[in-house]
Design a protein around this motif. Structure first.
Motif, PDB file in Angstrom:
ATOM      1  N   ASP A   1      -9.623  -2.714   1.272  1.00  0.00           N
ATOM      2  CA  ASP A   1      -8.295  -2.213   1.645  1.00  0.00           C
ATOM      3  C   ASP A   1      -8.430  -1.275   2.838  1.00  0.00           C
ATOM      4  O   ASP A   1      -8.637  -0.069   2.688  1.00  0.00           O
TER       5      ASP A   1
ATOM      6  N   SER B   1       1.559   3.891  -3.361  1.00  0.00           N
ATOM      7  CA  SER B   1       0.726   5.093  -3.197  1.00  0.00           C
ATOM      8  C   SER B   1       1.564   6.353  -3.349  1.00  0.00           C
ATOM      9  O   SER B   1       2.757   6.358  -3.030  1.00  0.00           O
TER      10      SER B   1
ATOM     11  N   ASP C   1     -13.141   7.377  -5.351  1.00  0.00           N
ATOM     12  CA  ASP C   1     -12.381   6.246  -5.905  1.00  0.00           C
ATOM     13  C   ASP C   1     -11.074   6.028  -5.143  1.00  0.00           C
ATOM     14  O   ASP C   1     -10.177   5.356  -5.623  1.00  0.00           O
TER      15      ASP C   1
ATOM     16  N   TYR D   1       0.846  -1.201   0.000  1.00  0.00           N
ATOM     17  CA  TYR D   1       0.000   0.000   0.000  1.00  0.00           C
ATOM     18  C   TYR D   1       0.881   1.250   0.000  1.00  0.00           C
ATOM     19  O   TYR D   1       0.664   2.183  -0.772  1.00  0.00           O
TER      20      TYR D   1
ATOM     21  N   ARG E   1     -15.269  -2.594  -0.396  1.00  0.00           N
ATOM     22  CA  ARG E   1     -13.974  -1.958  -0.184  1.00  0.00           C
ATOM     23  C   ARG E   1     -13.217  -2.763   0.861  1.00  0.00           C
ATOM     24  O   ARG E   1     -13.593  -2.799   2.021  1.00  0.00           O
TER      25      ARG E   1
ATOM     26  N   ASP F   1      -4.857   7.935  -3.274  1.00  0.00           N
ATOM     27  CA  ASP F   1      -4.510   6.543  -2.982  1.00  0.00           C
ATOM     28  C   ASP F   1      -4.949   6.132  -1.580  1.00  0.00           C
ATOM     29  O   ASP F   1      -5.651   5.150  -1.401  1.00  0.00           O
TER      30      ASP F   1
ATOM     31  N   LYS G   1      -8.404   4.454  -2.717  1.00  0.00           N
ATOM     32  CA  LYS G   1      -8.126   3.025  -2.656  1.00  0.00           C
ATOM     33  C   LYS G   1      -8.080   2.454  -1.231  1.00  0.00           C
ATOM     34  O   LYS G   1      -8.588   1.376  -0.973  1.00  0.00           O
ATOM     35  N   ILE G   2      -7.421   3.162  -0.305  1.00  0.00           N
ATOM     36  CA  ILE G   2      -7.114   2.590   1.012  1.00  0.00           C
ATOM     37  C   ILE G   2      -7.670   3.480   2.117  1.00  0.00           C
ATOM     38  O   ILE G   2      -7.395   4.683   2.158  1.00  0.00           O
TER      39      ILE G   2
END
Length: 146
Positions: free
Chosen positions: A127, A20, A101, A16, A125, A79, A103-104
């Motif tokens: 992550d 990122s 959108d 991650y 989701r 990210d 990610k983590i």
């Protein structure tokens, strides 16, 4: 209260961090003595773009970046969403997060919420990192420091 939440493995967290570039920081304060400011400044020095999210400071600048009121207001990809709000606010942040959108979902050291995890997982989701300091994890996993 007990939580069933388990953080991803060190290998996943390291990936991650290595993959990122942009970190939106929810609850980033412009007060230099706060943990959110100090950690974000250090992560910025380590090469990450830090995007402040703080409704009280929206439109201002923190760490040279424009502050946004909400995650949904950020007009480009993020990210990691790094959260510095008390655990009881994590479900609200999770609801905002799933409208983006990003990610983590990363809740800082001392912060976790079963409800937030449930919201994220129900939205597909997966992550999620909670109760971990992003700077400490970066130092340990990416820089190889103890």
């Amino acid at each position: 209260m007990t939580y069933s939440f388990q953080n991803p493995s060190d290998g996943v967290i390291k990936a991650y961090l290595k993959n990122s570039q942009t970190i939106a920081v929810v609850g980033l304060s412009d007060r230099t003595e706060t943990t959110s400011y100090r950690v974000s400044k250090e992560m910025q020095a380590r090469g990450y773009r830090i995007i402040p999210v703080n409704p009280r400071a929206a439109g201002q600048q923190i760490l040279g970046e424009t502050v946004y009121a909400r995650l949904q207001d950020i007009p480009f990809a993020v990210d990691i969403v790094d959260i510095y709000r008390r655990s009881e606010f994590l479900p609200d942040v999770a609801r905002d997060f799933i409208e983006t959108d990003a990610k983590i979902f990363w809740a800082q050291l001392g912060l976790q919420s079963q409800e937030a995890e449930d919201i994220l997982r129900q939205a597909g989701r997966e992550d999620i990192v909670m109760n971990r300091c992003i700077k400490q994890e970066h130092s340990r996993l990416v820089l190889g420091e103890n």
